[in-house]
Design a protein around this motif. Structure first.
Motif, PDB file in Angstrom:
ATOM      1  N   GLY A 279      -2.123  93.330 -89.101  1.00  0.00           N
ATOM      2  CA  GLY A 279      -1.298  93.806 -90.203  1.00  0.00           C
ATOM      3  C   GLY A 279      -0.689  95.152 -89.909  1.00  0.00           C
ATOM      4  N   SER A 280      -0.033  95.719 -90.923  1.00  0.00           N
ATOM      5  CA  SER A 280       0.570  97.046 -90.806  1.00  0.00           C
ATOM      6  C   SER A 280       0.121  97.955 -91.929  1.00  0.00           C
ATOM      7  N   GLY A 281      -0.729  97.447 -92.847  1.00  0.00           N
ATOM      8  CA  GLY A 281      -1.069  98.157 -94.060  1.00  0.00           C
ATOM      9  C   GLY A 281      -2.175  99.187 -93.904  1.00  0.00           C
ATOM     10  N   PRO A 282      -2.612  99.756 -95.032  1.00  0.00           N
ATOM     11  CA  PRO A 282      -3.589 100.852 -95.006  1.00  0.00           C
ATOM     12  C   PRO A 282      -5.004 100.420 -94.636  1.00  0.00           C
ATOM     13  N   TYR A 283      -5.281  99.109 -94.686  1.00  0.00           N
ATOM     14  CA  TYR A 283      -6.616  98.612 -94.363  1.00  0.00           C
ATOM     15  C   TYR A 283      -6.521  97.469 -93.363  1.00  0.00           C
TER      16      TYR A 283
END
Length: 671
Positions: A279-283
């Motif tokens: 992914g590319s998200g915060p988690y």
């Protein structure tokens, strides 16, 4: 529009996940993360979740990022700029509050500590980490792994600012939209997020998720139109929310999904998988125990951590979801400090189940948060695809058979009010007789809507003591006989002698008490009632297959309705796999009114068109409305901090909350 496109699963801003179409233990649409971020049934959440979404907001002039008096027009100009100019944010109700170059949202704590483990609960099970497809049961929290093009503000109505996209523009006729990606946007493996990723993500989304394909059906094409630019072209002009809602799609890594796994097998996004995705998200996913738990760890080098939309958010080092198969066990687990936060959806439990030592000692905090951002319709929903429910008189009779006052008193400690609108508790709810612009709109479809919408406001049957209940049952029988039914041998039968039966499809044991209260009244009419309790996976599959007589769920509504109304009530959605048209509504008058909502030119016209749509939906008696509650009931172990002033339309949990070490030490937590 401000409801995000429906997905097979959503993370709640609270603690409890509900699958699409599911409701809580008392039929209330469960708050979903979409609803609470803009405030999720799934979705629902229920949702919302809806379904609790954003509403109008007057900015706080004393806030750090507030526009100085006298400078509002100039400050808002970049976002409210002329057609075709690049904008940093989009709003359906005028210009965004925050000017270009803003540092953070007013409601966050920019200095919130980054620490701690947040434990949340989920009912049911899961067998996949791919939640864009309509097969399998996806795990909670997967949206933490991915970024979208835009991100909502929690203190504005229908307003979003750039996340993966640094800017957006569209022509005056709303016939297309172009997003420009940030050069610094990266996947967790260090590869850049590209325009090709956006194009591929959209194409795969609509190919593999019929519900979202329907939601985005007016996107004619998507193409890379620059090194970091993607243009979505629409099949018609004038749909003012389309430029904004395409910014809500999840962007996924093309190079990862089209590659091979550790065993050399080619990945397939159309299939379920338990492989941890990129992914590319915060988690990112930390640990998975299929069907039992999933945890996510904060990405220390997250590319977007300093963006204005992310400052003061994503404060927990780890978020973990524990799964429970039984709601009673789930509640007891909370009391035993097995997870940290819950939304209480049972009036009975709220009144009776929280008298335990940790509450008295202040280690557990009980708090209600007002719902200002959304409306909803919670209801018993008959499946109109089945002939026995197609006669309006039958559906109205079922409403007369519901003893709401008795149910509220006996089961709910008189905490609820009866729902009377598909847009309950908002300015969008119809009332009285139509007038002004609403009357003009209704007159334009006069030959396609019930005549009584012009002469009689909608009312549920009266509810009260025994005399009222008996009178209601007599009226119900009168309606059933008018519809061609009669009682023979104690059973309600049609002209062919076929008995009238209703199977209630449930996925929660706790909801049985509601149906069992309703059941005796239905049986007094000669109706044979059965209750079918199934597990989460079977429930979802039967919902998708439209294999039910009656379910108990609802629809969350934002303060800016739009394209999602086609998914809720549109004729095409009635036979669309995975749509939210649970009732199977097919009506040309409803279809025309939906288009008037979508193509409203300003707020006044939108409100009037929504009033008209609400009035006509009610007049058809498509559902048996249930009940509503003005607040979200929450219980939490006292280990968390939050900004002193929460945003107007959401309490922001867990996005803008944080782990408070001092409180945790007093409460008994050291994580």
């Amino acid at each position: 529009m401000t409801i995000r496109p429906p997905a097979p699963s959503v993370r709640p801003g609270s603690a409890t996940l509900r699958p699409a179409g599911r409701t809580d233990r008392e039929g209330l649409v469960c708050p979903t993360r979409r609803a609470l971020l803009a405030s999720t049934v799934l979705g629902l959440t229920f949702a919302a979740l809806p379904a609790f979404l954003r509403g109008a907001f007057a900015q706080d002039a004393a806030a750090p990022n507030a526009t100085p008096p006298g400078a509002a027009a100039d400050a808002a100009k970049p976002a409210g700029a002329a057609a075709g100019e690049w904008r940093h944010g989009l709003s359906l109700l005028g210009s965004p509050k925050y000017p270009d170059g803003f540092k953070r949202f007013d409601y966050v704590n920019a200095d919130a500590p980054k620490a701690g483990l947040l434990r949340l609960s989920v009912d049911g099970t899961f067998d996949s980490l791919n939640d864009i497809i309509t097969r399998g049961t996806p795990a909670a929290g997967m949206q933490l792994v991915y970024d979208t093009l835009m991100s909502p503000a929690l203190d504005e109505v229908a307003t979003e600012y750039g996340l993966l996209a640094e800017a957006v523009r569209f022509p005056a006729d709303f016939s297309s939209v172009t997003y420009r990606l940030r050069a610094e946007a990266k996947w967790h493996d260090g590869e850049p997020v590209t325009a090709d990723d956006v194009v591929w993500s959209f194409e795969e989304l609509i190919k593999n998720n019929p519900r979202q394909a329907y939601y985005y059906s007016h996107v004619k094409s998507v193409a890379k139109t620059g090194e970091r630019e993607v243009t979505f072209t629409f099949d018609q002009a004038g749909n003012r929310e389309l430029p904004q809602i395409v910014g809500q799609i999840r962007i996924m890594p093309k190079h990862w999904w089209t590659g091979t796994d550790a065993s050399g097998r080619k990945r397939d996004i159309s299939q379920t998988t338990l492989e941890v995705p990129l992914g590319s998200g915060p988690y990112k996913v930390k640990e998975v125990s299929p069907g039992r738990s999933i945890s996510f760890e904060r990405v220390a080098g997250y590319w977007g951590k300093d963006l204005p939309v992310n400052v003061g958010t994503n404060n927990f080092d780890e978020q973990r979801y524990e799964y429970f198969r039984d709601s009673t066990v789930e509640l007891e687990a909370f009391k035993g400090d097995q997870y940290d936060f819950r939304i209480e959806t049972s009036a009975k439990d709220w009144a009776t189940a929280y008298d335990f030592p940790a509450v008295k000692q202040g280690r557990v905090v009980l708090e209600e948060f007002p719902i200002r951002s959304s409306g909803s319709m919670q209801a018993f929903i008959p499946n109109l695809r089945r002939a026995k429910f197609q006669d309006q008189r039958v559906r109205r009779a079922l409403n007369y058979a519901l003893d709401f006052a008795g149910m509220n008193r006996t089961l709910f400690y008189d905490q609820y009010k009866r729902t009377t609108s598909f847009f309950q508790n908002t300015e969008l709810a119809s009332s009285g007789l139509p007038s002004g612009l609403e009357l003009e709109i209704l007159n334009s479809v006069k030959d396609k809507v019930p005549a009584n919408v012009f002469t009689k406001p909608y009312e549920n049957p009266p509810s009260g003591g025994e005399d009222v209940r008996r009178a209601n049952l007599r009226e119900a029988m009168k309606l059933l006989r008018a519809a061609g039914y009669d009682v023979k041998g104690g059973k309600l039968v049609n002209a062919q002698g076929e008995p009238f039966t209703i199977e209630f499809l449930l996925a929660s044991p706790a909801f049985e008490r509601v149906v069992l209260f309703y059941k005796p009244s239905l049986e007094r009419l000669g109706i044979t009632v059965t209750v079918r309790l199934v597990d989460t996976s079977q429930y979802i599959n039967r919902l998708r297959a439209r294999d039910y007589d009656m379910i108990i769920t609802g629809w969350g509504q934002s303060l800016s309705p739009g394209n999602e109304q086609r998914d809720f009530w549109g004729s095409a959605a009635a036979d669309q796999d995975g749509s939210s048209n649970y009732a199977g509504i097919k009506d040309p008058g409803i279809d025309e009114l939906i288009e008037k909502v979508i193509y409203a030119k300003d707020r006044d016209e939108l409100v009037a068109a929504t009033h008209a749509l609400d009035r006509v939906l009610l007049a058809h008696d498509y559902v048996i409305p249930s009940w509503t509650y003005p607040n979200i009931r929450t219980a939490r172990w006292n280990r968390f901090g939050h900004p002193e002033k929460l945003p107007e339309y959401s309490f922001g949990f867990p996005d803008i909350w944080w782990w408070d070490e001092a409180k945790a030490a007093k409460t008994g937590g050291t994580r």
